[in-house]
Design a protein around this motif. Structure first.
Motif, PDB file in Angstrom:
ATOM      1  N   PRO A  78       0.836  -1.202   0.000  1.00 17.21           N
ATOM      2  CA  PRO A  78       0.000   0.000   0.000  1.00 17.21           C
ATOM      3  C   PRO A  78       0.871   1.252   0.000  1.00 17.21           C
ATOM      4  CG  PRO A  78      -0.140  -1.141   2.115  1.00 17.21           C
ATOM      5  CD  PRO A  78       0.675  -1.996   1.202  1.00 17.21           C
ATOM      6  N   PRO A  79       0.363   2.336  -0.562  1.00 13.78           N
ATOM      7  CA  PRO A  79       1.176   3.562  -0.610  1.00 13.78           C
ATOM      8  C   PRO A  79       1.448   4.100   0.784  1.00 13.78           C
ATOM      9  CG  PRO A  79      -1.056   3.988  -1.385  1.00 13.78           C
ATOM     10  CD  PRO A  79      -0.961   2.519  -1.150  1.00 13.78           C
ATOM     11  N   LYS A  80       2.586   4.761   0.906  1.00 17.08           N
ATOM     12  CA  LYS A  80       2.987   5.363   2.178  1.00 17.08           C
ATOM     13  C   LYS A  80       2.104   6.583   2.453  1.00 17.08           C
ATOM     14  CE  LYS A  80       7.415   6.130   4.335  1.00 17.08           C
ATOM     15  NZ  LYS A  80       8.825   6.420   4.106  1.00 17.08           N
ATOM     16  N   ASP A  81       1.619   6.698   3.685  1.00 15.69           N
ATOM     17  CA  ASP A  81       0.781   7.825   4.063  1.00 15.69           C
ATOM     18  C   ASP A  81       1.663   9.053   4.249  1.00 15.69           C
ATOM     19  OD1 ASP A  81      -1.197   9.525   4.940  1.00 15.69           O
ATOM     20  OD2 ASP A  81      -1.338   8.636   6.942  1.00 15.69           O
ATOM     21  N   THR A  82       1.451  10.063   3.432  1.00 17.49           N
ATOM     22  CA  THR A  82       2.255  11.291   3.520  1.00 17.49           C
ATOM     23  C   THR A  82       1.405  12.483   3.959  1.00 17.49           C
ATOM     24  OG1 THR A  82       1.875  11.705   1.173  1.00 17.49           O
ATOM     25  CG2 THR A  82       3.903  10.529   1.781  1.00 17.49           C
ATOM     26  N   SER A  83       0.208  12.204   4.494  1.00 16.96           N
ATOM     27  CA  SER A  83      -0.663  13.312   4.890  1.00 16.96           C
ATOM     28  C   SER A  83      -0.153  14.035   6.139  1.00 16.96           C
ATOM     29  CB  SER A  83      -2.093  12.809   5.112  1.00 16.96           C
ATOM     30  OG  SER A  83      -2.107  11.822   6.130  1.00 16.96           O
ATOM     31  N   LEU A  84       0.599  13.325   7.000  1.00 18.10           N
ATOM     32  CA  LEU A  84       1.173  13.950   8.187  1.00 18.10           C
ATOM     33  C   LEU A  84       2.689  13.986   8.070  1.00 18.10           C
ATOM     34  CD1 LEU A  84      -0.746  12.297  11.188  1.00 18.10           C
ATOM     35  CD2 LEU A  84      -0.814  14.685  10.518  1.00 18.10           C
ATOM     36  N   PRO A  85       3.314  15.063   8.537  1.00 21.33           N
ATOM     37  CA  PRO A  85       4.784  15.079   8.550  1.00 21.33           C
ATOM     38  C   PRO A  85       5.312  14.016   9.515  1.00 21.33           C
ATOM     39  CG  PRO A  85       3.888  17.251   9.102  1.00 21.33           C
ATOM     40  CD  PRO A  85       2.741  16.309   8.986  1.00 21.33           C
ATOM     41  N   GLU A  86       6.508  13.552   9.291  1.00 18.25           N
ATOM     42  CA  GLU A  86       7.114  12.476  10.087  1.00 18.25           C
ATOM     43  C   GLU A  86       7.153  12.814  11.576  1.00 18.25           C
ATOM     44  OE1 GLU A  86       8.443   8.780  10.676  1.00 18.25           O
ATOM     45  OE2 GLU A  86       8.100   9.526   8.652  1.00 18.25           O
ATOM     46  N   PHE A  87       7.467  14.056  11.933  1.00 18.28           N
ATOM     47  CA  PHE A  87       7.599  14.413  13.344  1.00 18.28           C
ATOM     48  C   PHE A  87       6.255  14.431  14.082  1.00 18.28           C
ATOM     49  CE2 PHE A  87       7.087  18.457  11.167  1.00 18.28           C
ATOM     50  CZ  PHE A  87       6.180  19.135  11.971  1.00 18.28           C
ATOM     51  N   GLU A  88       5.133  14.464  13.365  1.00 17.60           N
ATOM     52  CA  GLU A  88       3.819  14.464  14.004  1.00 17.60           C
ATOM     53  C   GLU A  88       3.206  13.068  14.093  1.00 17.60           C
ATOM     54  OE1 GLU A  88       1.018  17.223  12.437  1.00 17.60           O
ATOM     55  OE2 GLU A  88       2.341  18.927  12.677  1.00 17.60           O
ATOM     56  N   ARG A  89       3.829  12.089  13.531  1.00 17.06           N
ATOM     57  CA  ARG A  89       3.285  10.731  13.535  1.00 17.06           C
ATOM     58  C   ARG A  89       3.572  10.039  14.861  1.00 17.06           C
ATOM     59  NH1 ARG A  89       5.153   8.848   7.601  1.00 17.06           N
ATOM     60  NH2 ARG A  89       4.009  10.460   6.517  1.00 17.06           N
ATOM     61  N   VAL A  90       2.574   9.338  15.347  1.00 17.18           N
ATOM     62  CA  VAL A  90       2.731   8.545  16.557  1.00 17.18           C
ATOM     63  C   VAL A  90       3.241   7.177  16.143  1.00 17.18           C
ATOM     64  CG1 VAL A  90       1.534   7.507  18.515  1.00 17.18           C
ATOM     65  CG2 VAL A  90       0.853   9.774  17.690  1.00 17.18           C
ATOM     66  N   ARG A  91       4.291   6.718  16.831  1.00 19.79           N
ATOM     67  CA  ARG A  91       4.863   5.409  16.507  1.00 19.79           C
ATOM     68  C   ARG A  91       4.744   4.508  17.721  1.00 19.79           C
ATOM     69  NH1 ARG A  91      10.298   5.476  13.306  1.00 19.79           N
ATOM     70  NH2 ARG A  91       9.804   3.302  13.623  1.00 19.79           N
ATOM     71  N   VAL A  92       4.143   3.366  17.525  1.00 16.77           N
ATOM     72  CA  VAL A  92       3.986   2.393  18.594  1.00 16.77           C
ATOM     73  C   VAL A  92       4.451   1.048  18.051  1.00 16.77           C
ATOM     74  CG1 VAL A  92       2.347   1.231  20.120  1.00 16.77           C
ATOM     75  CG2 VAL A  92       1.998   3.628  19.532  1.00 16.77           C
ATOM     76  N   ASP A  93       5.305   0.379  18.802  1.00 11.30           N
ATOM     77  CA  ASP A  93       5.786  -0.942  18.411  1.00 11.30           C
ATOM     78  C   ASP A  93       5.086  -1.978  19.288  1.00 11.30           C
ATOM     79  OD1 ASP A  93       7.573   0.269  16.651  1.00 11.30           O
ATOM     80  OD2 ASP A  93       9.096   0.444  18.211  1.00 11.30           O
ATOM     81  N   VAL A  94       4.318  -2.840  18.679  1.00  5.73           N
ATOM     82  CA  VAL A  94       3.566  -3.850  19.409  1.00  5.73           C
ATOM     83  C   VAL A  94       4.103  -5.217  19.019  1.00  5.73           C
ATOM     84  CG1 VAL A  94       1.288  -4.834  19.842  1.00  5.73           C
ATOM     85  CG2 VAL A  94       1.531  -2.374  19.428  1.00  5.73           C
ATOM     86  N   TRP A  95       4.454  -5.982  20.034  1.00  3.27           N
ATOM     87  CA  TRP A  95       4.954  -7.332  19.801  1.00  3.27           C
ATOM     88  C   TRP A  95       3.965  -8.325  20.372  1.00  3.27           C
ATOM     89  CZ3 TRP A  95       6.532 -11.385  23.032  1.00  3.27           C
ATOM     90  CH2 TRP A  95       7.168 -12.439  22.374  1.00  3.27           C
ATOM     91  N   ASN A  96       3.785  -9.438  19.700  1.00  2.00           N
ATOM     92  CA  ASN A  96       2.899 -10.490  20.149  1.00  2.00           C
ATOM     93  C   ASN A  96       3.719 -11.757  20.334  1.00  2.00           C
ATOM     94  OD1 ASN A  96       1.026 -12.797  19.953  1.00  2.00           O
ATOM     95  ND2 ASN A  96      -0.501 -11.248  19.424  1.00  2.00           N
TER      96      ASN A  96
END
Length: 154
Positions: A78-96
């Motif tokens: 899927p295309p990369k979402d570029t609607s938000l700048p990188e510094f405003e994106r929330v990043r969460v790493d979830v491991w199962n």
């Protein structure tokens, strides 16, 4: 290049725009004494699986005889979402616990998923693409240096 140095194959995307959109690569072929390269395959070519395209990350090789060309295909991401700048994106790493790799390993090698591709073949005699590898059979061993009738997959 083939072994004799008479044939050349490469993948390219002719869209020269600098935007970070999806790129759909095409497979090109050039033979000595021709005036330009020919397009052999793209995501619409018969034999390339639906919703798959030509991979720019794959190794391109000719068979020993030069009658077959091996290249990689991959599912279209899927295309990369570029609607938000990188510094405003929330990043969460979830491991199962069912994940095959631990989170640090996933983060380190996560880019390899986008580079994963599967072996396909262009047959110059039949002028057709044949998909050999897939997500379940991703390791393919060629026989007779690519000219064999049987390939081994695991």
């Amino acid at each position: 290049f083939d072994e004799k140095g008479e044939q050349l194959a490469f993948v390219a995307e002719r869209d020269s725009s600098k935007k970070e959109s999806q790129k759909f690569y095409k497979l090109f072929y050039y033979k000595n004494n021709t005036d330009s390269a020919l397009q052999l395959a793209d995501k619409f070519t018969k034999g390339v699986p639906s919703k798959w395209g030509i991979s720019e990350a794959a190794n391109i090789t000719f068979s020993k005889s030069g009658n077959r060309l091996f290249f990689g295909t991959a599912p279209i991401l899927p295309p990369k979402d570029t609607s938000l700048p990188e510094f405003e994106r929330v990043r969460v790493d979830v491991w199962n616990y069912k994940d095959e790799d631990l989170m640090p390993s996933q983060l380190k090698f996560g880019d390899s998923l986008s580079r994963r591709n599967y072996l396909a073949r262009y047959d110059f005699d039949k002028k057709e693409v044949i998909q050999i590898g897939n997500e379940k059979l991703n390791r393919v061993i060629m026989s007779s240096e690519g000219d064999g009738d049987v390939f081994y997959a695991a």
